[in-house]
Design a protein around this motif. Structure first.
Motif, PDB file in Angstrom:
ATOM      1  N   VAL A   1     -15.182  -9.637   9.314  1.00 11.69           N
ATOM      2  CA  VAL A   1     -14.832 -11.021   9.588  1.00 11.69           C
ATOM      3  C   VAL A   1     -16.126 -11.783   9.854  1.00 11.69           C
ATOM      4  O   VAL A   1     -16.934 -11.398  10.708  1.00 11.69           O
ATOM      5  N   ILE A   2     -16.332 -12.857   9.140  1.00  5.03           N
ATOM      6  CA  ILE A   2     -17.538 -13.667   9.293  1.00  5.03           C
ATOM      7  C   ILE A   2     -17.122 -14.969   9.957  1.00  5.03           C
ATOM      8  O   ILE A   2     -16.240 -15.678   9.481  1.00  5.03           O
ATOM      9  N   LEU A   3     -17.798 -15.268  11.077  1.00  9.69           N
ATOM     10  CA  LEU A   3     -17.525 -16.510  11.791  1.00  9.69           C
ATOM     11  C   LEU A   3     -18.724 -17.434  11.666  1.00  9.69           C
ATOM     12  O   LEU A   3     -19.853 -17.043  11.957  1.00  9.69           O
ATOM     13  N   PRO A   4     -18.514 -18.641  11.246  1.00 12.64           N
ATOM     14  CA  PRO A   4     -19.658 -19.570  11.205  1.00 12.64           C
ATOM     15  C   PRO A   4     -19.970 -20.053  12.612  1.00 12.64           C
ATOM     16  O   PRO A   4     -19.101 -20.171  13.463  1.00 12.64           O
ATOM     17  N   ARG A   5     -21.258 -20.297  12.869  1.00 10.07           N
ATOM     18  CA  ARG A   5     -21.649 -20.847  14.164  1.00 10.07           C
ATOM     19  C   ARG A   5     -21.553 -22.361  14.080  1.00 10.07           C
ATOM     20  O   ARG A   5     -21.986 -22.971  13.112  1.00 10.07           O
ATOM     21  N   LEU A   6     -20.996 -22.916  15.117  1.00  7.85           N
ATOM     22  CA  LEU A   6     -20.899 -24.365  15.163  1.00  7.85           C
ATOM     23  C   LEU A   6     -22.233 -24.914  15.636  1.00  7.85           C
ATOM     24  O   LEU A   6     -22.789 -24.479  16.645  1.00  7.85           O
TER      25      LEU A   6
ATOM     26  N   GLU B   1     -27.758 -19.018  10.739  1.00  2.50           N
ATOM     27  CA  GLU B   1     -27.069 -18.174   9.771  1.00  2.50           C
ATOM     28  C   GLU B   1     -25.708 -17.753  10.326  1.00  2.50           C
ATOM     29  O   GLU B   1     -25.558 -17.611  11.538  1.00  2.50           O
ATOM     30  N   PRO B   2     -24.717 -17.518   9.448  1.00  7.21           N
ATOM     31  CA  PRO B   2     -23.442 -17.011   9.948  1.00  7.21           C
ATOM     32  C   PRO B   2     -23.627 -15.608  10.507  1.00  7.21           C
ATOM     33  O   PRO B   2     -24.423 -14.819  10.012  1.00  7.21           O
TER      34      PRO B   2
END
Length: 169
Positions: free
Chosen positions: A124-129, A144-145
């Motif tokens: 699972v890849i979560l983008p950083r806000l 970077e994600p």
């Protein structure tokens, strides 16, 4: 005075010819028949011909009306058949949609897309806000994600919850 012989034209249906004083409508019809040189049976023939012509005209008008109604009904039948074909196509489309929603592929897609589930072997890849930075600090790049490591395994919906609503601690 010499008696005239009765001629076949002077008798109508076996009644003897009786001369009467003509007035009103009878005078007009007699004068019209006189212009046509008709009398006796030929006047009856003309009357029957007029009745027959009227009857034929009524039959023609009725036939034309039936032909026009037949044309309208045929156009309505064609429209109804086109509507029926459209309904059959819509029914087939809906049956295909029902078959798809009852399949395992749809269940898996709905679980991944709408319920945020993942298989244990999925990454699972979560983008950083990114928080907005002032314009004078232009040297920083977008982060970077991050990839969720196997050591920290939590439910996917909790990860998304944490991503959108970080704990203020």
């Amino acid at each position: 005075m010499k008696r005239r012989l009765q001629h076949a034209r002077r008798r109508l249906f076996g009644r003897p010819h009786v001369r009467r004083q003509t007035t009103g409508l009878r005078l007009r019809t007699d004068s019209m028949l006189g212009m046509l040189h008709l009398s006796g049976k030929s006047a009856l023939t003309v009357g029957l011909a007029l009745v027959m012509m009227t009857f034929i005209a009524l039959l023609i008008v009725n036939f034309v009306g039936q032909v026009m109604q037949s044309g309208r009904l045929e156009a309505q039948r064609i429209d109804s058949e086109a509507e029926l074909q459209r309904i059959y196509a819509e029914n087939a489309r809906l049956e295909g949609a029902v078959a798809f929603t009852e399949s395992d592929v749809y269940v898996e897609r709905a679980a991944r897309d709408h319920l945020s589930y993942a298989y244990p072997e999925d990454t699972v890849i979560l983008p950083r806000l990114v928080t907005p930075v002032p314009a004078d600090n232009s040297a920083s790049e977008a982060p970077e994600p991050s990839v969720l490591l196997e050591t920290v395994r939590r439910e996917n919906w909790r990860l998304w919850w944490a991503a959108f609503f970080p704990a203020e601690s």
